[in-house]
Design a protein around this motif. Structure first.
Motif, PDB file in Angstrom:
ATOM      1  N   ASP A   1      -5.756   9.522   5.016  1.00  0.00           N
ATOM      2  CA  ASP A   1      -6.334  10.737   4.440  1.00  0.00           C
ATOM      3  C   ASP A   1      -5.444  11.918   4.822  1.00  0.00           C
ATOM      4  O   ASP A   1      -5.818  12.775   5.621  1.00  0.00           O
ATOM      5  CB  ASP A   1      -7.757  10.921   4.976  1.00  0.00           C
TER       6      ASP A   1
ATOM      7  N   THR B   1     -10.810   1.821   4.571  1.00  0.00           N
ATOM      8  CA  THR B   1      -9.479   1.219   4.552  1.00  0.00           C
ATOM      9  C   THR B   1      -9.249   0.285   5.725  1.00  0.00           C
ATOM     10  O   THR B   1      -8.672  -0.801   5.560  1.00  0.00           O
ATOM     11  CB  THR B   1      -8.396   2.319   4.546  1.00  0.00           C
TER      12      THR B   1
ATOM     13  N   VAL C   1      -3.957   6.867   0.084  1.00  0.00           N
ATOM     14  CA  VAL C   1      -4.425   5.491  -0.114  1.00  0.00           C
ATOM     15  C   VAL C   1      -4.811   4.893   1.232  1.00  0.00           C
ATOM     16  O   VAL C   1      -5.972   4.560   1.467  1.00  0.00           O
ATOM     17  CB  VAL C   1      -3.358   4.643  -0.827  1.00  0.00           C
ATOM     18  N   LEU C   2      -3.856   4.733   2.143  1.00  0.00           N
ATOM     19  CA  LEU C   2      -4.166   4.290   3.495  1.00  0.00           C
ATOM     20  C   LEU C   2      -4.669   5.440   4.359  1.00  0.00           C
ATOM     21  O   LEU C   2      -5.671   5.306   5.068  1.00  0.00           O
ATOM     22  CB  LEU C   2      -2.929   3.678   4.150  1.00  0.00           C
TER      23      LEU C   2
ATOM     24  N   GLY D   1     -12.128   3.970  -4.204  1.00  0.00           N
ATOM     25  CA  GLY D   1     -11.734   3.865  -2.800  1.00  0.00           C
ATOM     26  C   GLY D   1     -12.056   2.473  -2.292  1.00  0.00           C
ATOM     27  O   GLY D   1     -12.494   1.595  -3.042  1.00  0.00           O
ATOM     28  N   PHE D   2     -11.849   2.248  -0.984  1.00  0.00           N
ATOM     29  CA  PHE D   2     -12.034   0.935  -0.387  1.00  0.00           C
ATOM     30  C   PHE D   2     -13.414   0.727   0.224  1.00  0.00           C
ATOM     31  O   PHE D   2     -13.765  -0.405   0.567  1.00  0.00           O
ATOM     32  CB  PHE D   2     -10.962   0.702   0.703  1.00  0.00           C
TER      33      PHE D   2
ATOM     34  N   TYR E   1     -10.883  -3.089   5.180  1.00  0.00           N
ATOM     35  CA  TYR E   1     -10.245  -3.805   4.075  1.00  0.00           C
ATOM     36  C   TYR E   1      -8.905  -4.395   4.520  1.00  0.00           C
ATOM     37  O   TYR E   1      -8.607  -5.564   4.250  1.00  0.00           O
ATOM     38  CB  TYR E   1     -10.052  -2.852   2.900  1.00  0.00           C
ATOM     39  N   VAL E   2      -8.103  -3.611   5.195  1.00  0.00           N
ATOM     40  CA  VAL E   2      -6.792  -4.074   5.657  1.00  0.00           C
ATOM     41  C   VAL E   2      -6.952  -5.206   6.670  1.00  0.00           C
ATOM     42  O   VAL E   2      -6.222  -6.210   6.625  1.00  0.00           O
ATOM     43  CB  VAL E   2      -5.995  -2.895   6.252  1.00  0.00           C
TER      44      VAL E   2
ATOM     45  N   LEU F   1      -7.787   7.417   8.703  1.00  0.00           N
ATOM     46  CA  LEU F   1      -7.761   6.472   7.592  1.00  0.00           C
ATOM     47  C   LEU F   1      -8.684   6.939   6.475  1.00  0.00           C
ATOM     48  O   LEU F   1      -9.682   7.611   6.720  1.00  0.00           O
ATOM     49  CB  LEU F   1      -8.216   5.095   8.061  1.00  0.00           C
ATOM     50  N   MET F   2      -8.355   6.560   5.258  1.00  0.00           N
ATOM     51  CA  MET F   2      -9.275   6.769   4.157  1.00  0.00           C
ATOM     52  C   MET F   2     -10.515   5.900   4.392  1.00  0.00           C
ATOM     53  O   MET F   2     -10.429   4.829   4.997  1.00  0.00           O
ATOM     54  CB  MET F   2      -8.613   6.399   2.828  1.00  0.00           C
TER      55      MET F   2
ATOM     56  N   TYR G   1      -1.431  -1.113  -4.238  1.00  0.00           N
ATOM     57  CA  TYR G   1      -2.476  -0.091  -4.209  1.00  0.00           C
ATOM     58  C   TYR G   1      -1.809   1.273  -4.243  1.00  0.00           C
ATOM     59  O   TYR G   1      -1.060   1.625  -3.334  1.00  0.00           O
ATOM     60  CB  TYR G   1      -3.332  -0.243  -2.952  1.00  0.00           C
TER      61      TYR G   1
ATOM     62  N   PHE H   1       0.812  -1.207   0.000  1.00  0.00           N
ATOM     63  CA  PHE H   1       0.000   0.000   0.000  1.00  0.00           C
ATOM     64  C   PHE H   1       0.851   1.266   0.000  1.00  0.00           C
ATOM     65  O   PHE H   1       1.778   1.401   0.815  1.00  0.00           O
ATOM     66  CB  PHE H   1      -0.887   0.060   1.253  1.00  0.00           C
TER      67      PHE H   1
END
Length: 217
Positions: free
Chosen positions: A24, A99, A21-22, A209-210, A102-103, A95-96, A173, A16
């Motif tokens: 914001d 995310t 991405v991870l 996005g995730f 998902y992680v 976090l976005m 990502y 990542f």
């Protein structure tokens, strides 16, 4: 990518990007750049933001040195930016959307996780720790620590090796086209965070996005 797709492809590791991405955190860097320019009697503009959007960290510093006619070296500029940003990573950054779920789902699947970033490793550690996911990551690879950048595939290959994963079983990502291109050249699957339909040749898939990806598996 949906988790079911990753299972089908036999993905062993997920790499990542950090900023945008991870985490914001792009607003933090815009604030840092704006404060940096105001301290030198200038203002950040939308044209400047667009100009640096797909530059590496070093390229951005070189751009500001040229544009402002600074006597500082690019590395001195980077050091100042990092000092300004670290406090925000430890105390403000979030976090976005989506995310975290998902992680955590990837980790539960047994997928090795890594951060590959142009920012300092200390910022990644601070931001991920603040948001409760630092312990899920097996590696944090920072350009400045290993002398490699995302302008070539080498940093992605280095990270795959550190995780004990075959490059062809890695998914990357990213939100930067130049980095996505390098990851693709490393033989990895590439998921680009961008407007729908804009992935082009640089990525295997484009997502906005995730959020919701776990629920759609």
């Amino acid at each position: 990518m949906k988790l079911s797709e990753l299972k089908r492809m036999g993905i062993q590791a997920a790499l990542f990007d950090m900023d945008g991405v991870l985490l914001d955190s792009l607003g933090i860097w815009r604030r840092v750049a704006g404060d940096f320019m105001r301290d030198r009697g200038a203002e950040i503009t939308p044209d400047i933001i667009r100009a640096i959007r797909n530059m590496s960290f070093l390229q951005s510093a070189e751009y500001f040195v040229r544009m402002l006619g600074l006597t500082e070296t690019p590395q001195m500029v980077i050091d100042e930016w990092n000092e300004r940003a670290l406090r925000a990573y430890a105390n403000e950054v979030r976090l976005m959307p989506g995310t975290g779920d998902y992680v955590r789902a990837l980790h539960k699947m047994g997928v090795k996780l890594a951060v590959v970033t142009a920012s300092e490793a200390s910022m990644a550690e601070a931001g991920l720790k603040r948001n409760g996911i630092l312990e899920l990551f097996d590696a944090i690879v920072a350009e400045t620590d290993i002398g490699l950048t995302k302008e070539t595939p080498d940093i992605f290959l280095h990270t795959a090796s550190a995780l004990g994963a075959d490059p062809g079983a890695c998914v990357v990502y990213e939100d930067s086209v130049y980095a996505a291109r390098s990851a693709k050249a490393a033989g990895m699957r590439v998921c680009l965070l961008c407007a729908e339909g804009d992935a082009g040749a640089e990525a295997d898939v484009c997502i906005p996005g995730f959020a919701g990806l776990c629920e759609r598996t």
